[in-house]
Design a protein around this motif. Structure first.
Motif, short mmCIF file in Angstrom:
data_model
loop_
_atom_site.label_atom_id
_atom_site.label_comp_id
_atom_site.label_asym_id
_atom_site.label_seq_id
_atom_site.Cartn_x
_atom_site.Cartn_y
_atom_site.Cartn_z
N VAL A 1 42.01 42.02 39.40
CA VAL A 1 41.33 43.02 40.21
C VAL A 1 42.36 43.97 40.80
O VAL A 1 43.21 43.55 41.61
N PRO A 2 42.34 45.26 40.44
CA PRO A 2 43.21 46.24 41.11
C PRO A 2 42.75 46.47 42.55
O PRO A 2 41.55 46.58 42.82
N THR A 3 43.70 46.55 43.46
CA THR A 3 43.40 46.82 44.87
C THR A 3 44.32 47.92 45.37
O THR A 3 45.23 48.37 44.64
N GLY A 4 44.14 48.29 46.60
CA GLY A 4 45.03 49.29 47.19
C GLY A 4 46.42 48.77 47.46
O GLY A 4 47.33 49.54 47.78
N PHE A 5 46.61 47.46 47.32
CA PHE A 5 47.92 46.85 47.59
C PHE A 5 48.53 46.23 46.34
O PHE A 5 49.44 45.41 46.42
#
Length: 236
Positions: free
Chosen positions: A51-55
């Motif tokens: 899952v790509p996240t902002g971090f």
């Protein structure tokens, strides 16, 4: 592609290879099965999700090898991020080994690291190291496999991808691995590969659309025979 995966960008199974190359763009979920040398008792099964996240990118994976008489199980937690042109990743894993008929079992925690960089538009370099903390199965007095690898990949105008790895397990000679992926027609791709130490050959093909892809492969070990496998990926 002969296991030459250390420098393949956005490789679907990067959690089990070089975590620095986890996919940045999509939520992914995948499953695979591999029947080693045709024996059901030593089948590989695995699942992964990222899952790509902002971090950065977070990933979780599961792998099981063997049957009730002998099996190995791994649960892997991965994280990937990037700074300018440098990609870096980290994996923490719990590894469990079990022998049937009450012969014992044991677990160990391992730590893997990986880095990668895009040297030119279609040229990548990557490096990885597994079990850098030298884990040992509790109660069995056996260390987990430790290896270090470096690899390159080059894309030729979206028509083909070449990959090459050199991998050194601390217990065995250097293994050289090479692979080629060719875009045959539209979304149909063909793949071939070769690996030394031990010597094996592989070929396969994959087909997919924007939201899914399916891949088939078979590997031929020079002494032990054929290992067919399949994987299926979903993207959201």
């Amino acid at each position: 592609m002969g296991h030459a995966t250390t420098a393949l960008p956005e490789y679907d199974w990067a959690l089990f290879a070089n975590p620095a190359l986890l996919n940045n763009d999509k939520v992914g979920l995948g499953f695979y099965g591999l029947r080693n040398y045709g024996f059901a008792e030593i089948t590989d099964m695995s699942a992964t999700g990222s899952v790509p996240t902002g971090f950065g990118v977070a990933a979780l994976g599961f792998h099981r090898y063997g049957d009730n008489l002998y099996n190995e199980t791994r649960i892997r937690f991965g994280y990937k991020n990037e700074w300018q042109m440098l990609h870096f990743g980290l994996v923490a894993s719990y590894n469990h080994i079990s022998f049937g008929a009450d012969y014992g079992s044991g677990g160990a925690f391992g730590l893997d690291v990986g880095i990668a960089a895009q040297l030119a538009e279609d040229l990548w370099i990557g490096a990885r190291s597994t079990n850098i903390n030298r884990p040992e199965y509790e109660g069995i007095n056996e260390e987990l496999a430790r290896e270090i690898g470096i690899g390159f990949s080059y894309g030729l105008n979206e028509l083909a991808v070449f990959a090459f790895d050199a991998v050194k397990d601390v217990r065995f000679p250097v293994s050289y691995r090479g692979g080629l992926e060719i875009n045959i027609i539209e979304e149909l791709k063909g793949r071939v590969g070769v690996t030394t130490e031990p010597l094996s050959y592989s070929l396969g093909f994959g087909y997919g659309m924007e939201r899914w892809v399916i891949n088939f492969a078979v590997q031929k070990h020079e002494l032990l025979g054929f290992s067919p496998g399949v994987d299926f990926m979903l993207y959201f």
